[in-house]
Scaffold this active site. Structure first.
Site, PDB file in Angstrom:
ATOM      1  N   ASN A   1      68.928  71.004  47.114  1.00  0.00           N
ATOM      2  CA  ASN A   1      68.598  72.363  46.674  1.00  0.00           C
ATOM      3  C   ASN A   1      69.918  73.027  46.328  1.00  0.00           C
ATOM      4  O   ASN A   1      70.682  73.392  47.217  1.00  0.00           O
ATOM      5  CB  ASN A   1      67.888  73.104  47.826  1.00  0.00           C
ATOM      6  CG  ASN A   1      67.670  74.575  47.523  1.00  0.00           C
ATOM      7  OD1 ASN A   1      67.821  75.013  46.382  1.00  0.00           O
ATOM      8  ND2 ASN A   1      67.307  75.338  48.547  1.00  0.00           N
ATOM      9  N   TRP A   2      70.182  73.117  45.023  1.00  0.00           N
ATOM     10  CA  TRP A   2      71.481  73.668  44.602  1.00  0.00           C
ATOM     11  C   TRP A   2      71.563  75.179  44.809  1.00  0.00           C
ATOM     12  O   TRP A   2      72.630  75.754  44.725  1.00  0.00           O
ATOM     13  CB  TRP A   2      71.723  73.330  43.126  1.00  0.00           C
ATOM     14  CG  TRP A   2      72.196  71.911  42.899  1.00  0.00           C
ATOM     15  CD1 TRP A   2      72.391  70.943  43.851  1.00  0.00           C
ATOM     16  CD2 TRP A   2      72.551  71.309  41.630  1.00  0.00           C
ATOM     17  NE1 TRP A   2      72.837  69.782  43.264  1.00  0.00           N
ATOM     18  CE2 TRP A   2      72.946  69.982  41.907  1.00  0.00           C
ATOM     19  CE3 TRP A   2      72.568  71.764  40.315  1.00  0.00           C
ATOM     20  CZ2 TRP A   2      73.371  69.103  40.897  1.00  0.00           C
ATOM     21  CZ3 TRP A   2      72.975  70.887  39.311  1.00  0.00           C
ATOM     22  CH2 TRP A   2      73.373  69.575  39.597  1.00  0.00           C
ATOM     23  N   LYS A   3      70.438  75.837  44.993  1.00  0.00           N
ATOM     24  CA  LYS A   3      70.415  77.300  45.130  1.00  0.00           C
ATOM     25  C   LYS A   3      71.095  77.941  43.907  1.00  0.00           C
ATOM     26  O   LYS A   3      70.926  77.455  42.805  1.00  0.00           O
ATOM     27  CB  LYS A   3      71.063  77.717  46.457  1.00  0.00           C
ATOM     28  CG  LYS A   3      70.451  76.971  47.638  1.00  0.00           C
ATOM     29  CD  LYS A   3      70.895  77.474  48.973  1.00  0.00           C
ATOM     30  CE  LYS A   3      70.203  76.679  50.070  1.00  0.00           C
ATOM     31  NZ  LYS A   3      70.518  77.153  51.413  1.00  0.00           N
TER      32      LYS A   3
ATOM     33  N   HIS B   1      61.127  79.212  49.950  1.00  0.00           N
ATOM     34  CA  HIS B   1      62.365  79.003  50.708  1.00  0.00           C
ATOM     35  C   HIS B   1      62.669  80.259  51.516  1.00  0.00           C
ATOM     36  O   HIS B   1      62.384  81.376  51.073  1.00  0.00           O
ATOM     37  CB  HIS B   1      63.511  78.692  49.735  1.00  0.00           C
ATOM     38  CG  HIS B   1      64.744  78.241  50.448  1.00  0.00           C
ATOM     39  ND1 HIS B   1      65.616  79.137  51.022  1.00  0.00           N
ATOM     40  CD2 HIS B   1      65.217  77.012  50.729  1.00  0.00           C
ATOM     41  CE1 HIS B   1      66.581  78.451  51.610  1.00  0.00           C
ATOM     42  NE2 HIS B   1      66.372  77.163  51.439  1.00  0.00           N
TER      43      HIS B   1
ATOM     44  N   GLU C   1      65.237  81.875  51.910  1.00  0.00           N
ATOM     45  CA  GLU C   1      66.036  82.883  51.194  1.00  0.00           C
ATOM     46  C   GLU C   1      65.152  83.714  50.260  1.00  0.00           C
ATOM     47  O   GLU C   1      65.408  84.896  50.059  1.00  0.00           O
ATOM     48  CB  GLU C   1      67.178  82.190  50.423  1.00  0.00           C
ATOM     49  CG  GLU C   1      68.271  81.727  51.381  1.00  0.00           C
ATOM     50  CD  GLU C   1      68.954  80.432  50.981  1.00  0.00           C
ATOM     51  OE1 GLU C   1      68.885  80.042  49.802  1.00  0.00           O
ATOM     52  OE2 GLU C   1      69.568  79.795  51.872  1.00  0.00           O
TER      53      GLU C   1
ATOM     54  N   GLU D   1      62.394  74.160  57.787  1.00  0.00           N
ATOM     55  CA  GLU D   1      63.775  74.613  57.763  1.00  0.00           C
ATOM     56  C   GLU D   1      63.954  75.785  58.724  1.00  0.00           C
ATOM     57  O   GLU D   1      63.662  76.934  58.367  1.00  0.00           O
ATOM     58  CB  GLU D   1      64.162  75.071  56.359  1.00  0.00           C
ATOM     59  CG  GLU D   1      64.038  73.981  55.320  1.00  0.00           C
ATOM     60  CD  GLU D   1      64.939  74.241  54.123  1.00  0.00           C
ATOM     61  OE1 GLU D   1      65.821  73.405  53.882  1.00  0.00           O
ATOM     62  OE2 GLU D   1      64.798  75.282  53.473  1.00  0.00           O
TER      63      GLU D   1
ATOM     64  N   GLY E   1      72.598  76.756  56.196  1.00  0.00           N
ATOM     65  CA  GLY E   1      73.913  77.220  55.757  1.00  0.00           C
ATOM     66  C   GLY E   1      74.814  77.672  56.895  1.00  0.00           C
ATOM     67  O   GLY E   1      75.838  78.313  56.662  1.00  0.00           O
TER      68      GLY E   1
ATOM     69  N   SER F   1      71.500  72.513  57.288  1.00  0.00           N
ATOM     70  CA  SER F   1      72.788  71.886  57.602  1.00  0.00           C
ATOM     71  C   SER F   1      72.687  70.377  57.810  1.00  0.00           C
ATOM     72  O   SER F   1      73.408  69.803  58.624  1.00  0.00           O
ATOM     73  CB  SER F   1      73.438  72.556  58.817  1.00  0.00           C
ATOM     74  OG  SER F   1      73.657  73.931  58.552  1.00  0.00           O
TER      75      SER F   1
ATOM     76  N   GLY G   1      70.938  71.598  51.253  1.00  0.00           N
ATOM     77  CA  GLY G   1      71.586  72.659  50.497  1.00  0.00           C
ATOM     78  C   GLY G   1      73.025  72.310  50.177  1.00  0.00           C
ATOM     79  O   GLY G   1      73.312  71.576  49.216  1.00  0.00           O
TER      80      GLY G   1
HETATM   81  P1  PGA Z   1      71.833  73.887  53.957  1.00  0.00           P
HETATM   82  O1  PGA Z   1      70.557  74.470  53.174  1.00  0.00           O
HETATM   83  O2  PGA Z   1      71.710  72.395  53.892  1.00  0.00           O
HETATM   84  O3  PGA Z   1      73.022  74.414  53.215  1.00  0.00           O
HETATM   85  O4  PGA Z   1      71.742  74.399  55.352  1.00  0.00           O
HETATM   86  C1  PGA Z   1      69.308  73.872  53.302  1.00  0.00           C
HETATM   87  C2  PGA Z   1      68.296  74.647  52.511  1.00  0.00           C
HETATM   88  O5  PGA Z   1      68.367  75.884  52.520  1.00  0.00           O
HETATM   89  O6  PGA Z   1      67.400  74.073  51.863  1.00  0.00           O
END
Ligand code: PGA
Length: 252
Positions: free
Chosen positions: A10-12, A95, A97, A165, A171, A211, A232
């Site tokens: 997931n590049w966000k 997600h 976010e 998640e 993150g 993470s 991520g």
């Molecule tokens: P992260 O993000 O691996 O940077 O913790 C995971 C995600 O939000 O899908």
């Protein structure tokens, strides 16, 4: 029937056409022998270019969101047809976010998930509790609500990928332990069994996200109910290949 593992990035809101092209070109030979399905979910504007770069490889290009209406006055949104035009197979939905910063609710997650399915694509529907909720002992209650509302009315649950998640692990560098992730994902599978049917629950792919990286993926992937990862920050570099090859890089 064994579930085929599925590792998705997931590049966000990261990468550009230039840096993304470079990374995918680097990844293609590194992941070509993977024993799992591989996808990179990228910002919508990068989908055409990344699809072109990944063509002929085993890396599927996915999207990070999609609107439930087929078209109309929804400034800034992306429709199913727009994604399908580029052969998009996977769409991340709900997600944390999106939930935290953009007002996504269980109800809109439900609408989006159903629209992705109706368009013949695979939703990667995200659920997970916040730190406050985990510490308050309401993790299961929160997951119940997210699953009951978010997946309401879905005809074939086996076509949905669930990403568990925990928000406190995203993150933050603070991964759930193998046991915590396994325990919670086993709970999610049990709940899906109750909401749909136990046999279907056995077929549903459930990823862990938060993470996950080259160092901790092997332990997480060894858990019986963890079928993959939603990655991520570690999907922004070639190290992503190590996660995809979690069963090869670390062989004794
Ligand atoms: P992260 O993000 O691996 O940077 O913790 C995971 C995600 O939000 O899908």
């Amino acid at each position: 029937m064994a579930r085929r593992p599925f590792i998705a990035g997931n590049w966000k809101m990261n990468m550009t056409a230039e840096s993304g092209t470079k990374l995918i070109k680097e990844l293609i030979p590194l992941v070509k022998d993977a024993d799992c399905d591989v996808a990179l979910c990228v910002p919508a504007i990068l989908i055409p270019a990344m699809t072109e770069v990944a063509k002929g490889s085993n890396i599927a290009i996915g999207a990070e969101n999609m609107h439930w209406e087929p078209k109309g006055a929804y400034t800034g949104e992306i429709s199913a047809d727009m994604l399908k035009e580029y052969g998009v197979k996977y769409v991340i939905i709900g997600h944390s976010e999106r939930r935290q910063y953009f007002g996504e609710t269980d109800e809109t997650v439900n609408k989006r998930t159903k629209a992705v399915l109706a368009a013949g694509m695979t939703p990667i529907t995200c659920i997970g509790e916040t730190l406050e909720e985990r510490e308050g002992g309401v993790t299961e209650k929160v997951l119940d609500r997210q699953l009951e509302i978010g997946l309401a009315g879905i005809e074939d649950i086996t076509k949905v990928v669930i990403a568990y998640e925990p928000v406190w692990a995203i993150g933050t560098g603070r991964t759930a332990t193998d046991e915590q992730a396994q325990e919670t994902i086993a709970y999610i599978r049990k709940k899906i069994g109750q909401l749909f049917c136990p046999k279907c629950a056995e077929k549903v792919i459930i990823q862990y996200g938060g993470s996950m990286n080259a160092a901790n993926c092997k332990g997480l992937m060894a858990q019986p109910d963890i079928d993959g990862g939603l990655i991520g920050s570690a999907s922004l570099k070639a190290d992503f290949a190590k996660i995809v090859n979690y069963n090869k890089y670390f062989e004794d």
